[in-house]
Every structure is written in C-alpha cells, then in structure tokens.
Design an enzyme around this catalytic site. Structure first.
Site, PDB file in Angstrom:
ATOM      1  N   GLY A 147       0.834  -1.201   0.000  1.00 38.91           N
ATOM      2  CA  GLY A 147       0.000   0.000   0.000  1.00 38.91           C
ATOM      3  C   GLY A 147       0.861   1.240   0.000  1.00 38.91           C
ATOM      4  O   GLY A 147       1.466   1.571   1.017  1.00 38.91           O
ATOM      5  N   LEU A 148       0.926   1.942  -1.125  1.00 41.59           N
ATOM      6  CA  LEU A 148       1.816   3.106  -1.250  1.00 41.59           C
ATOM      7  C   LEU A 148       1.009   4.356  -1.591  1.00 41.59           C
ATOM      8  O   LEU A 148       1.367   5.137  -2.459  1.00 41.59           O
ATOM      9  CB  LEU A 148       2.889   2.843  -2.316  1.00 41.59           C
ATOM     10  CG  LEU A 148       3.794   1.625  -2.038  1.00 41.59           C
ATOM     11  CD1 LEU A 148       4.644   1.299  -3.254  1.00 41.59           C
ATOM     12  CD2 LEU A 148       4.669   1.875  -0.817  1.00 41.59           C
ATOM     13  N   GLY A 149      -0.132   4.513  -0.918  1.00 41.74           N
ATOM     14  CA  GLY A 149      -0.883   5.762  -1.027  1.00 41.74           C
ATOM     15  C   GLY A 149      -0.138   6.853  -0.285  1.00 41.74           C
ATOM     16  O   GLY A 149       1.038   6.711   0.058  1.00 41.74           O
ATOM     17  N   LYS A 195      -6.667   4.634  18.880  1.00 39.08           N
ATOM     18  CA  LYS A 195      -6.753   5.547  17.729  1.00 39.08           C
ATOM     19  C   LYS A 195      -8.193   5.986  17.499  1.00 39.08           C
ATOM     20  O   LYS A 195      -8.457   7.141  17.144  1.00 39.08           O
ATOM     21  CB  LYS A 195      -6.193   4.865  16.473  1.00 39.08           C
ATOM     22  CG  LYS A 195      -6.309   5.702  15.182  1.00 39.08           C
ATOM     23  CD  LYS A 195      -5.674   7.094  15.321  1.00 39.08           C
ATOM     24  CE  LYS A 195      -5.370   7.759  13.993  1.00 39.08           C
ATOM     25  NZ  LYS A 195      -6.466   7.877  13.058  1.00 39.08           N
ATOM     26  N   GLU A 204     -10.572  14.292  18.529  1.00 42.19           N
ATOM     27  CA  GLU A 204     -10.237  15.203  17.418  1.00 42.19           C
ATOM     28  C   GLU A 204     -11.482  15.922  16.885  1.00 42.19           C
ATOM     29  O   GLU A 204     -11.466  17.137  16.661  1.00 42.19           O
ATOM     30  CB  GLU A 204      -9.568  14.382  16.321  1.00 42.19           C
ATOM     31  CG  GLU A 204      -9.161  15.101  15.075  1.00 42.19           C
ATOM     32  CD  GLU A 204      -8.655  14.080  14.035  1.00 42.19           C
ATOM     33  OE1 GLU A 204      -7.562  13.540  14.219  1.00 42.19           O
ATOM     34  OE2 GLU A 204      -9.389  13.815  13.050  1.00 42.19           O
TER      35      GLU A 204
END
Lengths: 301, 301
Positions: free
Chosen positions: A7-9, A169, A176
């Site tokens: 996964g190279l997003g 998370k 957030e």
C-alpha cells in the site's frame, strides 16, 4: 531491518520513505505500478505482487499494511496467507475497527499488530504518533521500524493486547472531532460577534503562549491565511465520520456519556443536510481543518 | 521603558519579573508588603501605595494592573484618577468582562488597554499570549513591554478597539472549557473501556506527533504521572466558570449556537451537585488540568 510495505498511497509512501531514510530495507508493492516505481527510485526493492513481497522477504517476515481500512485489508491478508507462519509479524497501519483487528489477529498464522497512525501527511517531516496493539514480542521485533516511522522512540508505544492500538486511535479521533468543533465554535462567535477581528491574527496570538495552543490551532491560522478571513469558498459540509461513529457506539456499549464528542459528530451529520452555499462558520472551519491535517478533499461551495 | 505594576500576585509577579529581566524599569505595588519586598529584591522600585506608583513614574505614565477582575480594578482606578491624563496608558491584564473594560475606558482620562492574558504560571518561562484592545497609539506605546511579557513579538497583538482584548480572551476561555472536556471524555472512555491502558503512556504517545497534540494534552500526561492512572484523590468538582458563562451569554446575545462550549460549562455546574467521593473521570481530569495550567487549587475528595 527488512520490511515489506503493501500500500503506497499518501500515508504508505511516507512510511516507506521514512524507513528507507533510516537505513531499513523496504520491499514495496501497490496495485498502482507508478507508485511502486516512485518508491523504487527512492531506494525500495519493487515487487509486482503481494506474493512477491512475501517471497522476497527473510524467513522471518515483517510486513506493514497501509491499505484502506475494510475489505482491502482482508484481501491483502488472504493473498499473504500461504506464506505466513508464527514467526512472522503483520502491522496494520490503517484506521481499522478494533474488533476487525482482533478477528484478523485470531485468523492469521502470523503475529498481528494493529497500529493506529496519527499525524497525517505532515508526518512526512515530523514522523507519526503510533498506537500499537498485539503481542509484546512482535512489537519489540518491529521497534526499529516504529522508531523510524514515528517521531522517534516517544512517538510509539504498545498500548496492550490485540485491538488496543486501533481502540486508542478510535478514541483519539473522537477527541479530534470535538477539538475541531470547539475551535470552530469559538471562531464562529468571534466571526459573528461584535468586533471586526483578524481571525488569523487571533489564532497566531493564541498559538504563541495561550493555554489553548495546539497543532489544530496552528492549522486554523493556516486556514484563515490561505482561504481568507471569511474562509472563501469553503463549504459547510464536513465529510468523514466513521471513527467518531465507532467511538460513540463504544460509549453506548460501555455506558460512558460523551456529550461533546457526540455533539461534534452530530454537527458533521447536520452539515450534510444544509445547503452548501451558506452554512455555519464552525463547520466550514472543520471542513478546512480536515484538509489541514489529513489532506482530505475540501468541499467547496 | 518605565512601568508601574499594581498587583503582585502569581501573575503580577511574573509580569514584573519578565519586564525587569528584559531591562525595563518597574515600580511595583501590592497590598501585600512581602510581595513588594520580593519584587524590590528582584530589581523593582518598591512603592507603598498606588499614589506613590503614580508619583514615581514619568509624566507619561504606563501602569499595568494585575489585580483580580471586578471591584479591585475599579478601586485601583479610583485611586489613580487624580494622577491620570490623556497622555497616560493603563493596561488591565486581568480577566475583566469586556463590557466593564469598555466602561472603564470611557470613564478614565488615560488611554485604557484591556489585555487578555493566557498561559498561566507556566508563562514565567515561556511568556504569555496577550490579546489587547484599545487605542492604537497606546498599544504601540507599550509594545516594548508587551514584547517582554509575551512569548515575544508574535505572542501579542492589538485585536481592535476598547473591549476587544477581553472579548477575545473570553472566547479563548470558552474554547478552553470545551477542549478540557473533550480530552476528559476521551480519557474517561479509555479508562472505563475494554482495555487496561496506561493513560500517561497514551497521552505521551499522542503528544509526539498526533493530530490532537496540544499543551493541554501535555498537562494530561503530567496529571496521570503526578496523580497516578486513577487520578488519586482528585475530586469530581470543577471550580471556576465565569468566563465560560460570559461566552455563553454573548452567544445568546449574538444568536450563535455553541453546543460544545455550553455542554462543557454545564458539566462544570453538574460536577458541583454530585458527591465528590466518586464522580466522573472526565471532570476529575478537568479539575486537575485547571491546576496544571493555572495552579488553581485542586479540589480533593
């Protein structure tokens, strides 16, 4: 150490680059061949398939998944299955639901680390905050890589057993939402209120020494500077919401009241039912802040 | 430059010390003689009365009030009245209501600067964030002092005309309530939830690179480290609330909905009706955070 990255997003590229910069050996794969070539040019060993990643790695395989949460994670694990055994470690760095991570950890032969990742594209420079759940030995085995991808040794920690990384998370994201809404409300009152104020100057003055200083406040200043004091074309439309929804679902399960986090999520939902043309200043700022920290597409009006 | 400082409590002392350290000449007075002596030992010229402060200063008097908001401000102004003219500048560095500051500005012969001050006792090292309202010439006349007391030139700015400094500080505090409550809710869910977590480690991991990093989050880590993961004897009792109340009053006047800030204020009120022995984790953390940033007394159970 040697790692495979699947996964190279936007986020996966940063993980790979930070590992390469720290001297680790990265075997990289993505369905997008151009992304693989980019990473090969940066020093990674390119792979043409998930199977090739597994075959290229040491017998003790360490594989970092940075694919979108949901089906892509299961699909990658299914392709890896024939190659995995109990000495291998999988890291899921995406925003998976913690219960899905527990299930995947039980279903795979490898040790499974669920790794909550916060910091967004700005982490390329600074490094990420990594919240890791899963077996202690597996966490220890990957510490050199976590040191490189996180801000440093203080930017990652093992939260607890399987699922706890993505659980922490999830709650991080719930907080957030409420922080973004809190700043949004304050700036909305200043915007609508009785003084004609320079909101970028207000944010800058607060950022320098005030109790409410934070990275999100710095991003508020950036938003006013880049979009203008009226936030220009930024629409009253706040996308996203899955991790906040999970946070509220878990609060119902645990019977813990989270009135602010719930209301912040409700404001997002409400933003999607009103016209984009006008709308609330607070939600327009939240829309822009999601671009600030995550480079999520700005909804324009 | 030469300044008079009236009020040498926790915050007034820091203002005086930062001015002296930057080479300014300070004439200091407080009703507490010991505080005056301490400041004289630090290099200030001691004064035995407010009148003596005024008589000791240059014809163009610059006088910084750091007395509690309310009657003490009016009392100090009343004593100063015979000595003030249009070339003089008064700075009110306390948490006065912005409408009181407008009224005082109109009633005094001097130029009147309302100066919201944020950063708490930690500002002794770092400097404060100063939000200033009032005549531009008066602000410019005091800039060398603001440079010294704030974190630097970026830590202060003129927000606008009379009252705008305290107006922006009021909204700052409303945001602050909501931020504290947002972190409190998140940590409460982690505390009550399904994993046994080290909350200090969670806070530290988030502080290093996460989107929600902030000074208040650093103070959460400090709270867990100093009080223990269960917050020890810290009670479910959050004191304070005047500036948050003013923020909501102004939102009603302006018809701007502030659901999170309102709810955070309501949580404070609710904390005072429940027993101190048990209570909500989120509010116990808020109680402790008020000590963290403001050294406000911790309510113990």
């Amino acid at each position: 150490m040697e790692l495979g990255i699947i996964g190279l997003g936007r986020m996966g590229q940063i993980v790979a680059e930070r590992l390469i910069d720290a001297g680790h050996d990265v075997v990289a794969f993505d369905v997008d061949e151009a992304a693989v070539e980019t990473m090969a040019a940066a020093g990674a060993t390119p792979a043409e398939s998930i199977a090739e990643v597994a075959e290229t790695l040491d017998p003790k395989k360490r594989i970092w998944l940075m694919v979108p949460a949901g089906d892509p994670v299961d699909a990658a694990l299914e392709e890896l299955r024939p190659y995995l055994d109990a000495a291998d470690v999988i890291v899921d760095g995406g925003n998976s639901h913690f219960e899905a991570s527990v299930r995947r950890g039980e279903a795979t032969d490898a040790a499974y680390l669920d790794c909550g990742t916060s910091g967004g594209p700005a982490g390329a420079e600074l490094g990420f905050s990594l919240m890791v759940g899963g077996p202690e030995w597996a966490y220890e085995a990957v510490v050199p890589a976590f040191d490189a991808v996180a801000t440093g040794p203080k930017g990652h920690d093992r939260m607890g057993p399987s699922g706890s990384g993505h659980y922490v998370k999830m709650v991080h994201n719930g907080i957030e939402y409420a922080l973004m809404q809190a700043y949004g409300e304050g700036f909305e009152l200043l915007h609508e209120g009785r003084y004609d104020l320079d909101l970028a100057a207000v944010a800058r003055t607060w950022t320098n020494g005030a109790v409410i200083r934070s990275w999100l406040l710095e991003l508020c200043e950036e938003a006013f500077r880049e979009e203008g004091p009226e936030l220009g074309s930024v629409a009253d439309h706040v996308a996203g919401g899955s991790t906040g929804t999970w946070t509220i679902q878990e609060s119902l399960e645990q019977e813990v009241p989270l009135p602010l986090i719930y209301q912040a999520l409700a404001e997002r939902f409400a933003s999607r039912t009103t016209g984009r043309k006008s709308g609330r200043f607070s939600r327009r700022l939240a829309n822009r802040l999601r671009y600030g920290f995550g480079r999520h597409e700005i909804q324009r009006r």
